[in-house]
Design an enzyme around this catalytic site. Structure first.
Site, PDB file in Angstrom:
ATOM      1  N   GLU A 174      66.683 -53.708 -43.877  1.00 26.28           N
ATOM      2  CA  GLU A 174      65.724 -53.568 -42.784  1.00 26.28           C
ATOM      3  C   GLU A 174      64.577 -54.562 -42.917  1.00 26.28           C
ATOM      4  O   GLU A 174      64.041 -54.747 -44.020  1.00 26.28           O
ATOM      5  CB  GLU A 174      65.140 -52.147 -42.779  1.00 26.28           C
TER       6      GLU A 174
ATOM      7  N   ASP B 100      71.927 -45.357 -44.564  1.00 26.03           N
ATOM      8  CA  ASP B 100      71.052 -44.455 -45.326  1.00 26.03           C
ATOM      9  C   ASP B 100      70.623 -43.255 -44.464  1.00 26.03           C
ATOM     10  O   ASP B 100      69.911 -42.364 -44.950  1.00 26.03           O
ATOM     11  CB  ASP B 100      69.859 -45.190 -45.952  1.00 26.03           C
ATOM     12  N   SER B 101      71.094 -43.205 -43.218  1.00 24.28           N
ATOM     13  CA  SER B 101      71.011 -41.966 -42.427  1.00 24.28           C
ATOM     14  C   SER B 101      71.707 -40.844 -43.195  1.00 24.28           C
ATOM     15  O   SER B 101      71.522 -39.659 -42.885  1.00 24.28           O
ATOM     16  CB  SER B 101      71.636 -42.156 -41.046  1.00 24.28           C
TER      17      SER B 101
ATOM     18  N   ASP C 292      74.226 -49.698 -46.397  1.00 20.94           N
ATOM     19  CA  ASP C 292      72.783 -49.938 -46.357  1.00 20.94           C
ATOM     20  C   ASP C 292      72.213 -50.137 -47.754  1.00 20.94           C
ATOM     21  O   ASP C 292      72.582 -49.416 -48.694  1.00 20.94           O
ATOM     22  CB  ASP C 292      72.071 -48.729 -45.739  1.00 20.94           C
TER      23      ASP C 292
ATOM     24  N   GLU D 285      66.965 -51.562 -33.298  1.00 15.30           N
ATOM     25  CA  GLU D 285      66.789 -50.111 -33.144  1.00 15.30           C
ATOM     26  C   GLU D 285      65.568 -49.789 -32.288  1.00 15.30           C
ATOM     27  O   GLU D 285      64.449 -50.224 -32.582  1.00 15.30           O
ATOM     28  CB  GLU D 285      66.658 -49.459 -34.538  1.00 15.30           C
TER      29      GLU D 285
HETATM   30  O1  KIV Z   1      71.282 -45.602 -41.527  1.00 11.62           O
HETATM   31  C1  KIV Z   1      71.918 -45.794 -40.474  1.00 11.62           C
HETATM   32  O2  KIV Z   1      72.813 -45.034 -40.138  1.00 11.62           O
HETATM   33  C2  KIV Z   1      71.566 -46.964 -39.673  1.00 11.62           C
HETATM   34  C3  KIV Z   1      72.140 -47.116 -38.308  1.00 11.62           C
HETATM   35  C4  KIV Z   1      72.112 -45.986 -37.439  1.00 11.62           C
HETATM   36  C5  KIV Z   1      71.700 -48.331 -37.623  1.00 11.62           C
HETATM   37  O3  KIV Z   1      70.848 -47.781 -40.122  1.00 11.62           O
END
Ligand code: KIV
Length: 251
Positions: free
Chosen positions: A112, A43-44, A82, A177
């Site tokens: 998470e 979700d980045s 995610d 993290e």
């Molecule tokens: O959303 C993401 O990219 C992540 C990772 C960097 C761990 O959760």
């Protein structure tokens, strides 16, 4: 052999995991052809593709849209996706959301926080789950920033307990993290499943990074712990400027 069995075997054989994120077909294909161990549609996405300030507003439909593109580019590596914020508040909601990700091509999902009930229900339904502890980006607004975790004894004890709980619930791996390095090492030694660090030092069983951070594609924002391997923003812009110049001057 399923993903979890593979990951546990790799850990026993001291093989470290190298994981990266992707959000589109060409990146996914390049990562897969390079031999990456797992590709995460994180979700980045919100921050590095959609221009949002954090991951909070990313929706399940948006993850699915990008997951489908990534899936088309990958032949070898497992693809994980995610579960976005607010899509797994109860075990039943987590199952409904995770099923949509699996139907769209995910081999595993990541969520998470210390949510063993959600994990257990997904695993019972045959879905591979990656846990994520330490700094939780979906909590960034409540916490007012990306702060290192595990500095106090109480926090360290809670993190160790949560990690064991997630393993017992059936997670196949655990992302840690921005966790204190020594604590990340201690958790890694206590678990059978691999820990995958991001900003948590070198004692984890593998590492994950956001690919645009690794490639230096976003010079305006780079987390302090990221050591970019290259600076692709510079040749990217040089090529664009050359195109503009050639076009405007008629070559
Ligand atoms: O959303 C993401 O990219 C992540 C990772 C960097 C761990 O959760």
């Amino acid at each position: 052999m399923n993903i979890k069995e593979n990951l546990i075997l790799a850990k026993k054989s001291r093989l470290r995991q190298a994981w990266l994120t992707a959000y589109d077909y060409p990146t996914a294909r390049l990562l897969d052809d390079s031999g990456i161990d797992l590709i995460l549609v994180g979700d980045s996405l919100g921050m590095v593709v959609l221009g949002q300030k954090d991951t909070i507003d990313v929706t399940l439909d948006e993850i699915i849209h990008h997951l489908k593109a990534v899936r088309r580019g990958v032949k070898h590596a497992p693809v994980a996706a995610d579960l976005p914020f607010h899509t797994y508040e109860t075990p039943d909601q987590a199952l409904a959301s995770a099923r949509r990700l699996v139907e769209s091509g995910a081999d595993a999902v990541k969520l998470e926080g210390p949510l063993p009930d959600q994990v257990a229900l997904l695993v019972l339904n045959g879905i591979e789950v990656i846990g994520h502890l330490g700094m939780l980006p979906q909590n960034v607004r409540d916490e007012g920033g990306y702060h290192r975790k595990g500095k106090t004894e109480a926090e360290a004890t809670a993190l160790i307990a949560a990690a064991l709980e997630l393993q017992n619930a059936g997670c196949c791996a655990l992302v840690l993290e921005i966790v204190e390095e020594a604590l990340a090492g201690q958790i890694s030694r206590q678990l059978d499943i691999p820990t995958i660090g991001i900003g948590s030092g070198s004692q984890c069983d593998g590492q994950i990074l956001v690919t645009p951070d690794l490639l230096g594609l976003q010079p305006w924002f780079r987390p302090a712990f990221v050591k970019s391997k290259t600076d692709l923003a510079t040749p990217f812009q040089a090529a664009i400027k050359e195109f503009i110049r050639e076009t405007k001057t008629g070559y």
